[in-house]
Motif scaffolding. Structure first.
Motif, short mmCIF file in Angstrom:
data_model
loop_
_atom_site.label_atom_id
_atom_site.label_comp_id
_atom_site.label_asym_id
_atom_site.label_seq_id
_atom_site.Cartn_x
_atom_site.Cartn_y
_atom_site.Cartn_z
N ILE A 1 31.08 24.87 11.68
CA ILE A 1 30.05 25.85 11.29
C ILE A 1 30.38 26.34 9.89
O ILE A 1 31.48 26.82 9.64
CB ILE A 1 30.02 27.04 12.26
N SER A 2 29.43 26.20 8.99
CA SER A 2 29.71 26.63 7.63
C SER A 2 29.63 28.15 7.56
O SER A 2 29.09 28.81 8.43
CB SER A 2 28.70 26.02 6.66
N SER A 3 30.18 28.69 6.47
CA SER A 3 30.17 30.15 6.31
C SER A 3 28.74 30.67 6.20
O SER A 3 28.47 31.84 6.40
CB SER A 3 30.95 30.53 5.07
N GLU A 4 27.79 29.77 5.91
CA GLU A 4 26.38 30.13 5.79
C GLU A 4 25.84 30.64 7.12
O GLU A 4 24.95 31.46 7.13
CB GLU A 4 25.60 28.87 5.48
N THR A 5 26.34 30.09 8.24
CA THR A 5 25.64 30.29 9.50
C THR A 5 26.46 31.01 10.57
O THR A 5 26.05 31.05 11.71
CB THR A 5 25.20 28.92 10.07
N THR A 6 27.61 31.54 10.23
CA THR A 6 28.35 32.29 11.24
C THR A 6 27.62 33.60 11.49
O THR A 6 26.94 34.13 10.59
CB THR A 6 29.78 32.60 10.76
N PRO A 7 27.75 34.15 12.74
CA PRO A 7 27.04 35.40 13.04
C PRO A 7 27.35 36.50 12.04
O PRO A 7 26.49 37.28 11.66
CB PRO A 7 27.57 35.76 14.44
N ARG A 8 28.62 36.53 11.59
CA ARG A 8 29.01 37.58 10.65
C ARG A 8 28.27 37.44 9.32
O ARG A 8 27.79 38.43 8.74
CB ARG A 8 30.52 37.49 10.44
N SER A 9 28.20 36.20 8.85
CA SER A 9 27.51 36.00 7.56
C SER A 9 26.02 36.25 7.70
O SER A 9 25.37 36.71 6.76
CB SER A 9 27.78 34.59 7.02
N LEU A 10 25.47 35.96 8.89
CA LEU A 10 24.05 36.25 9.09
C LEU A 10 23.80 37.75 9.03
O LEU A 10 22.84 38.21 8.41
CB LEU A 10 23.58 35.69 10.44
N LEU A 11 24.68 38.52 9.69
CA LEU A 11 24.52 39.98 9.66
C LEU A 11 24.67 40.52 8.24
O LEU A 11 23.97 41.46 7.85
CB LEU A 11 25.56 40.64 10.58
N ALA A 12 25.57 39.88 7.48
CA ALA A 12 25.76 40.34 6.09
C ALA A 12 24.48 40.17 5.30
O ALA A 12 24.24 40.91 4.34
CB ALA A 12 26.89 39.54 5.44
N ARG A 13 23.65 39.23 5.71
CA ARG A 13 22.40 38.99 4.98
C ARG A 13 21.29 39.98 5.33
O ARG A 13 20.18 39.87 4.83
CB ARG A 13 21.93 37.55 5.22
N LEU A 14 21.59 40.92 6.22
CA LEU A 14 20.61 42.00 6.45
C LEU A 14 20.40 42.80 5.17
O LEU A 14 19.37 43.43 4.98
CB LEU A 14 21.11 42.93 7.57
N GLU A 15 21.41 42.78 4.33
CA GLU A 15 21.29 43.42 3.03
C GLU A 15 21.40 42.35 1.96
O GLU A 15 22.12 41.37 2.13
CB GLU A 15 22.44 44.43 2.82
N GLY A 16 20.70 42.58 0.88
CA GLY A 16 20.80 41.59 -0.19
C GLY A 16 19.81 41.89 -1.28
O GLY A 16 19.02 42.84 -1.18
N PRO A 17 19.84 41.09 -2.33
CA PRO A 17 18.99 41.38 -3.49
C PRO A 17 17.50 41.24 -3.22
O PRO A 17 16.69 41.79 -3.96
CB PRO A 17 19.46 40.35 -4.52
N GLN A 18 17.15 40.52 -2.16
CA GLN A 18 15.71 40.30 -1.92
C GLN A 18 15.07 41.42 -1.11
O GLN A 18 13.87 41.40 -0.88
CB GLN A 18 15.51 39.01 -1.13
N THR A 19 15.89 42.35 -0.60
CA THR A 19 15.33 43.43 0.24
C THR A 19 15.85 44.77 -0.24
O THR A 19 17.04 44.90 -0.51
CB THR A 19 15.71 43.23 1.72
#
Lengths: 239, 355
Positions: free
Chosen positions: B2-20
């Protein structure tokens, strides 16, 4: 040295206007090559043909040993060609970091993506502007950002369309240094350029295009001394 | 691996980001309070009013989907109602044929969303691979929804039936069952009221958070880059047409979810749901809230819908004129959207307080 790019009999016409008239051109791997010619010579059209933005009427384009004549633009890019346009083609509403992310994320992720972005911020000296919207950068910085976006994916061939257009002399010299650095890393460079001082700074070989055909090719000294080149740039004196 | 792109932790980290917009404890505390207030709302209001609030929530899916297509990917779709209506009819046809037992209405809901999403995928494919761009996307999508409206309006005769389901022309279909949840002993029918409200509230939260993750992912990055400069994106090696088509299909699936839920909520669907007025309203909700941020789109849609319904009490034409005026004021005074403007203002105040 092997040819990384070989163009044979490339022809393209828009109605009666012939922008490429059977161009035969080859570029050795590792070369730094400039393409010059007066306005309307067909330099930009030649780039568009190389990038797949125009479909040629005849001829073939071979890149890295493969025929790419019928590939779409994004497929050519994926094969290892990268481009920097004359007008900075950046994402102005996005930050400098986001611009670099979009450019590299298809090849890298996680830590390696972060490392590459850091490396390119170093390369372009844009660390202080990392979170600045790219549209707020100076013209020269926008040009460097686009160069970083184009080279961060480590292409085999970098096409540059007037990379120093609108730059100050300092910015132009710094851009030349950047290109030498990239070339030393193994990237073959083909640039369309008008600024002859810049051409002298970077080019090992120069090709002159005129009316959609190769007029002459040689070293910068050979080109400057060529009477025909002076004639097509300045016209023939009517005494 | 599983790449770092798709781990549950990295997914949760994407709740915040430059697009939102919105990040940090202040934002998430405010979001938690908003959800808690929304969850407590049925305890303070009568069932009819709660059913009405559920109606507002239904439309937010279509608005968020349009936000993805228009605000993020930069393609103004004037015809999200085509997918809304198609899914609405699909839910009606499937449930009238299959019935409501054993949770089959949920199957119908999923199938209706899939049909709407697939239709959007096909339309998107022909548009974007056919190099249709800019204002022409709006023209094509508006044409699609108007063609569907006209077609459905002429299905009045008895020959226009699919199994047990009569399409009924301009009068539309009715009598389909509401959503039902299979339960021990007896199924729970979700008529407009607190149970349906809670189901929709949960769905809104899941879809909103899911979209935040998607928009802050590499896919979202590319969508925003396409909006800014599609030519450059192509010259970075991305197949722009593919990304636009996928974004359009996602937006279509969200519109379809609204359509199927709308039919289940009111137990009717008519061709006018795909008409010009219906097609224009989502654009107003999204533009007024702010198309370039999913939170602004969500808040703006609920506020504008609530306002629209209050005005409708005094006369629907009058309400439509106010909606048109609201769109004009937004475009002229706050082109990024009123909610985006307010959120930016609040963000500045908080940053000032911190410094």
């Amino acid at each position: 040295m092997t040819d990384i790019l070989r163009v044979q009999g490339l022809r393209k016409a828009f109605g009666g206007v012939v922008v490429a008239n059977g161009i035969d051109f080859s570029l050795s791997a590792g070369d730094m090559h400039c393409l010059i010619g007066p306005n309307g010579a067909g330099k930009s059209s030649f780039f568009r043909l190389l990038l797949g933005e125009h479909a040629p009427d005849a001829g073939t384009i071979t890149f890295d040993g493969n025929d790419i004549t019928n590939l779409r633009s994004f497929q050519r890019i994926r094969r290892g060609i990268s481009v920097k346009f004359q007008v900075p083609g950046i994402f102005k509403a996005l930050s400098v970091r986001q611009n670099l992310e979009v450019a590299f994320q298809d090849h890298l992720n996680g830590q390696s993506l972060g490392t590459k972005i850091h490396e390119m911020l170093d390369f372009t000296d844009l660390h202080a502007e990392e979170t600045t919207p790219a549209g707020n950068l100076s013209h020269g910085q926008q040009q460097w950002l686009e160069i970083a976006m184009a080279v961060g994916v480590e292409p085999k061939l970098l096409l540059l369309d007037e990379p120093t257009a609108g730059m100050s002399p300092d910015e132009t010299r710094k851009t030349g240094d950047m290109l030498h650095d990239l070339n030393a890393r193994g990237i073959t460079i083909l640039a369309v350029e008008h600024d002859m001082a810049f051409v002298e700074q970077i080019a090992r070989r120069v090709t002159v295009l005129h009316f959609g055909s190769i007029f002459v090719e040689g070293t910068i000294a050979e080109i400057i001394d060529h009477p025909g080149v002076q004639e097509i740039y300045l016209g023939t004196a009517d005494v | 691996m599983i790449s770092s792109e798709t781990t549950p932790r990295s997914l949760l980290a994407r709740l915040e980001g430059p697009q939102t917009m919105g990040r940090g404890p202040v934002f998430w505390t405010a979001a938690a309070i908003a959800i808690a207030v929304a969850a407590a709302y049925p305890l303070m209001a009568d069932a009819w009013t709660v059913g009405n609030a559920a109606y507002f929530l239904i439309w937010t899916f279509m608005a968020m989907g349009l936000g993805v297509v228009w605000g993020y990917a930069g393609a103004l779709s004037f015809g999200q109602t085509a997918f809304f209506g198609l899914a609405g009819y699909a839910y009606g046809v499937i449930t009238l044929n299959l019935g409501a037992a054993y949770g089959l209405t949920l199957v119908a809901l999923i199938l209706a969303v899939a049909i709407g999403g697939l239709f959007a995928l096909v339309i998107g494919y022909f548009m974007f691979y056919g190099r249709i761009q800019g204002v022409f996307v709006g023209i094509v999508t508006l044409s699609v929804t108007l063609v569907l409206e006209t077609f459905m309006a002429q299905t009045a005769g008895p020959q226009w039936r699919i199994g047990e389901a009569r399409l009924n022309g301009f009068n539309g279909m009715s009598g389909m069952p509401p959503l039902t949840l299979p339960w021990f002993g007896d199924d729970i029918a979700l008529y407009p009221g607190p149970s349906l409200y809670y189901l929709l509230l949960g769905l809104v939260v899941i879809c909103y958070l899911g979209l935040r993750i998607m928009l802050n992912s590499s896919f979202g990055n590319v969508l925003v880059a396409i909006r800014e400069n599609p030519h450059r994106v192509g010259m970075l090696g991305y197949d722009v047409r593919l990304y636009q088509t996928l974004a359009f299909a996602i937006g279509g699936a969200f519109a379809a979810l609204s359509g199927a839920l709308y039919t289940a909520w009111g137990q009717y669907i008519t061709p006018s749901s795909m008409g010009l007025t219906s097609a224009a309203l989502p654009i107003i909700w999204v533009a007024v809230g702010g198309r370039r941020d999913i939170t602004a789109t969500l808040i703006g849609t609920i506020v504008v819908l609530a306002g629209f319904q209050s005005l409708t009490i005094y006369g629907s034409q009058y309400a439509l004129v106010v909606m048109g005026a609201l769109l004009l004021v937004t475009v002229l005074a706050a082109p990024q959207g009123l909610v985006v403007g307010a959120m930016t203002f609040l963000g500045r105040i908080f940053r000032k307080d911190k410094s």
